[in-house]
Enzyme design. Structure first.
Site, short mmCIF file in Angstrom:
data_model
loop_
_atom_site.label_atom_id
_atom_site.label_comp_id
_atom_site.label_asym_id
_atom_site.label_seq_id
_atom_site.Cartn_x
_atom_site.Cartn_y
_atom_site.Cartn_z
N GLU A 140 0.82 -1.21 0.00
CA GLU A 140 0.00 0.00 0.00
C GLU A 140 0.86 1.27 0.00
O GLU A 140 0.53 2.24 -0.66
CB GLU A 140 -0.92 -0.01 1.22
N ASP A 141 1.96 1.25 0.72
CA ASP A 141 2.69 2.50 0.97
C ASP A 141 4.07 2.62 0.32
O ASP A 141 4.73 3.64 0.49
CB ASP A 141 2.90 2.70 2.49
#
Ligand code: MN
Length: 500
Positions: free
Chosen positions: A68-69
């Protein structure tokens, strides 16, 4: 007796490798606490190790925020660590996106209106996803003080409403208590302090009599040559808060502020000890509970009894085997641990047979998920997850989840959204159809409240409300309106020219 190993870090090249990759991926990122981001995945790793989770889960825990990051992709993870780890990381990523609005979780899922069910099915394939998510949430809560107050409240509230009950459903007792108490501190700081002090004071005053009882019991059990461990436990702040609400805030009706726990090797000893306790003290009627013969829905097993001592002290006893105790504290995580032990150490059958198998709903969930992926038809109505027996989750047309007690009506929903909305209700659409305000809401309903600026709250609404929260808001508004009306008539009277 199976030795229970907690906090036994697995030494493995794969885990070290995952740490290296995560460090690189999160390089240059920082948490709100000011620490390098990697502190968080490493803390999640440690929690998963404490829970006794397997290697794949621990690796997925280390990598859970990378897709996600960071630039790292699912394919990268698959190549390095294999499909199971990639699946787990994907699941955790989906779960966090799904919770932001709950839209479109997975393409293979059928069009069911219940997003929460959809979410659970998406996860159901591997419940370890949920365990990683719970570890993630636990660490985020432990470091919540670094966030701005509005975010603190939001996360704490969500934890109290969704994650703590989930931990309870999975019989992860230690986790439930920590999640609930940490959150409650942010949701209602003043009440938290008040109850914490109350518990501390109570413990102090009860200490001497508890010690005396401990001595008496120990002596009696030694006489019978029973091996046992005796310890005290204090009720958690949040469960005290909930119990007080049930008992009209009357603390005199709560008998388990503290309890004595007796842990033994086998079940026959549990019943033997119950008999010994009842021969020493007078049991209170209606307070003997045999959760060994009849486990709680989440698999919790123990004997409970509340007795009155000769000096008129009331004390609760909890009696259980080591395995039951382990399971009560770590729940699902413990059963993973035991399962793995069974496979790797070839456990004798008799040693694990006491482990409750009440987590059948998980098996059911996994089977359903598998069937759905194969494209087979599944009747979701038959799938009784019943994760939150007393709660329903309904949705706004935008897909936000609103949780309400079972029995809630449209006005409860409206007041839960905002009192401005509640005060101006003219109608309700449930699942796209016009409905009336007496209609009980059901799990997964999509509820749309129709409002009008000209509407004012009606006294008749009081019979169309289920939750104390909505009742309080409506009553306050009705009182306010009544006072205003009175004032207006009074001032009108005054303005009237008096005839003489
Ligand atoms: Mn995280």
């Amino acid at each position: 007796m199976a030795p229970v190993t907690k906090n036994h870090p697995i030494k493995s090249y794969r885990i070290d490798h995952a740490i290296e990759i995560a460090k690189k991926a999160h390089d240059g990122q920082f948490r709100k606490t000011g620490e390098p981001y990697i502190v968080h995945p490493l803390a999640v790793k440690k929690i998963l190790e404490e829970w006794g989770m397997d290697e794949d889960t621990i690796i997925a825990g280390i990598l859970h925020d990378t897709v996600e990051d960071t630039p790292l992709t699912l394919d990268d993870i698959r190549k390095e660590f294999g499909e199971p780890v990639a699946f787990l990381v994907d699941g955790v990523t989906k779960l966090s996106t799904a919770r932001n609005g709950m839209r479109d979780i997975d393409t293979y899922l059928p069009a069911t209106k219940d997003n929460f069910l959809r979410l659970m099915i998406a996860l159901g394939d591997d419940i370890r996803v949920l365990i990683i998510k719970l570890a993630d949430r636990l660490h985020n809560l432990r470091t919540l003080s670094a966030l701005p107050p509005d975010k603190q409240k939001k996360i704490a509230k969500e934890t109290l409403e969704v994650f703590a009950p989930l931990a309870d459903r999975l019989n992860m007792g230690l986790l439930r208590v920590e999640l609930a108490d940490l959150s409650f501190k942010y949701v209602n700081p003043r009440r938290y302090e008040e109850l914490k002090n109350l518990l501390d004071k109570y413990c102090e005053s009860a200490e001497k009599s508890l010690q005396k009882i401990e001595h008496e019991i120990s002596a009696a059990l030694k006489k019978e040559k029973i091996d046992f461990e005796l310890s005290g436990r204090v009720k958690s702040v949040y469960s005290l808060h909930k119990k007080l609400a049930k008992h009209n805030q009357n603390i005199g009706e709560i008998y388990d502020l503290t309890a004595l726990r007796i842990i033994v090797d086998d079940i026959t000893d549990c019943y033997l000890i119950l008999g010994i306790i009842h021969s020493l003290y007078t049991p209170m009627s209606g307070r003997i509970k045999d959760y060994i013969a009849m486990p709680k829905q989440n698999g919790y097993q123990s004997l409970h009894t509340t007795v009155i001592t000769k000096d008129k002290h009331i004390v609760e006893f909890q009696i259980r085997t080591k395995e039951m105790h382990e399971y009560a504290e770590r729940g699902l995580a413990a059963s993973f641990y035991y399962n793995e032990q069974k496979l790797t150490e070839n456990y004798k059958k008799g040693k694990i047979e006491h482990l409750p198998t009440n987590l059948l709903w998980i098996t059911e969930l996994q089977m359903t998920a598998a069937r759905l992926r194969e494209g087979k038809k599944v009747d979701l109505k038959k799938l009784k997850l019943n994760l939150f027996a007393d709660k329903i989750f309904v949705y706004t047309p935008k897909g936000d989840i609103i949780d309400l007690p079972n029995g809630a009506l449209p006005l409860d929903f409206a007041y839960k959204l905002h009192s401005e909305i509640g005060d101006h209700v003219v109608g309700v659409k449930i699942n796209g159809k016009m409905s009336n305000l007496n209609k009980k809401l059901e799990q997964g309903d999509i509820v749309e409240i129709l409002t009008s600026k000209n509407q004012t709250p009606k006294t008749s609404w009081l019979s169309k409300i289920f939750t104390p929260h909505a009742r309080q808001k409506l009553t306050r508004r009705l009182n306010h309106d009544a006072k205003k009306a009175q004032k207006t008539t009074e001032s009108k009277k005054k303005r009237k020219p008096r005839k003489k």
